[in-house]
Scaffold this motif. Sequence first.
Motif: not given
Length: 307
Positions: A104-108, A149-162, A182-187, A209-212
Motif C-alpha cells: 500500500x502506498x499513500x499520499x494526501x 484528507x479527502x473530506x477535510x484537512x487539519x491545516x487547510x480545511x475543505x478539500x475540493x473534489x478536483x 480517507x476521512x483522515x480527521x473524521x469530518x 474503490x474503498x472507503x476509510x
Amino acid sequence: MLLNNINLPSSVTIKEVGPRDGLQNENQFIQTEDKIQWINMLSETGLSYIEITSFVNPKWIPQLADALQVAKSINRYKNVTYAALVPNERGLEGALEANVDEVAVFMSASESHNLKNINKSINDTFPILKPVIQEALAAGKTVRGYVSTVFGCPYEGAVSADAVLTVADELFTLGIQELSLGDTIGVANPKQVEEVLLEVLSRFPKERLAMHFHNTRGTALANVLVALNLGISNFDSALGGLGGCPYAPGASGNLATDDLHYMLENMGIKTGINRDQLLNAALFIEGKIGKLLPSHTMQTERGKNCT
C-alpha cells in the motif's frame, strides 16, 4: 430515502487495518510477540484482509519498528491477504523480503498534509511512488493506494473534489489496483460523502474503490451507509476503534471493525467474519494497550452485567 429502497450489496469486504493504522498512534510499545499473536487471532476470525504493519523509518513511527519480524513471524492463512504500508523503495525492500501479499502506498489530497506526512509536495511525491508501484507489480504483488484528507484537512480545511480526482487519476495511471479514500480527521458527513463519491464514481469503477472513515465525530457508520448505497463494498476499519493519524491532530478513532460488522450483519450483508472470534481478538489487544477500546460494541460487552 426509505431504507427499503436503498440498493445494498449482498456482501462486503472489511479490510482490517488495526495492526498498522490502529497501533501506529499508540504511545505504549506493544511487544512484538503480542502483535504476532494478535494478527494470528485476526486471521482466525474470517477476515480476508489484514494490514499487518508499515515499513516506514522507525524514527517516524517507533511502534512499527519491528515490521520485518512481525511480517515474517505471523501464521499465513491462504484465504487472507496480508498487506503493508510502504513509503518508498527502501521500505519496499523490507516488504518484499517479508513476502507481503499487497503493498500500500499513500499520499494526501491536500498539499499541507502531504508536506507534513511525507515531507514532500504532492507533485514531488509521484516520482517517489512510481518505482515502488512498478517494482511491487513486477514482484507479483497487488498494489493499493491511500489518499488522505479527502473530506477535510487539519491545516487547510475543505478539500475540493478536483484535488482528490487529480491524485486519484495519477495513482491509477501509475498502476494501483484499488484506491482507499480517507476521512483522515473524521469530518465527513453523509451529504458530503455522497457528493464526493458521485464525482469519483463518474471517473472510476466502484469495484476499485474503498472507503476509510474515522469516527472522530460519530458519523462513520452513517457515511458507510451512503457509500453502500452508491455501490461501494470495500471498507477499512480497525478493531475496537483503535488509532488515528500521528500527523493529523485530533484524528483519533478509526471506524471500529466490530461496530461495522454488527451493522452489516444485522442488515443482512455478509462479511464472512465470526463475531465471537472478533471480540476475543478485541479483548486481547485491549489488554495489551492498557486502556479500554472506544468502540460501541466493546462498551456494550462491558455493560452486559449492569442492572
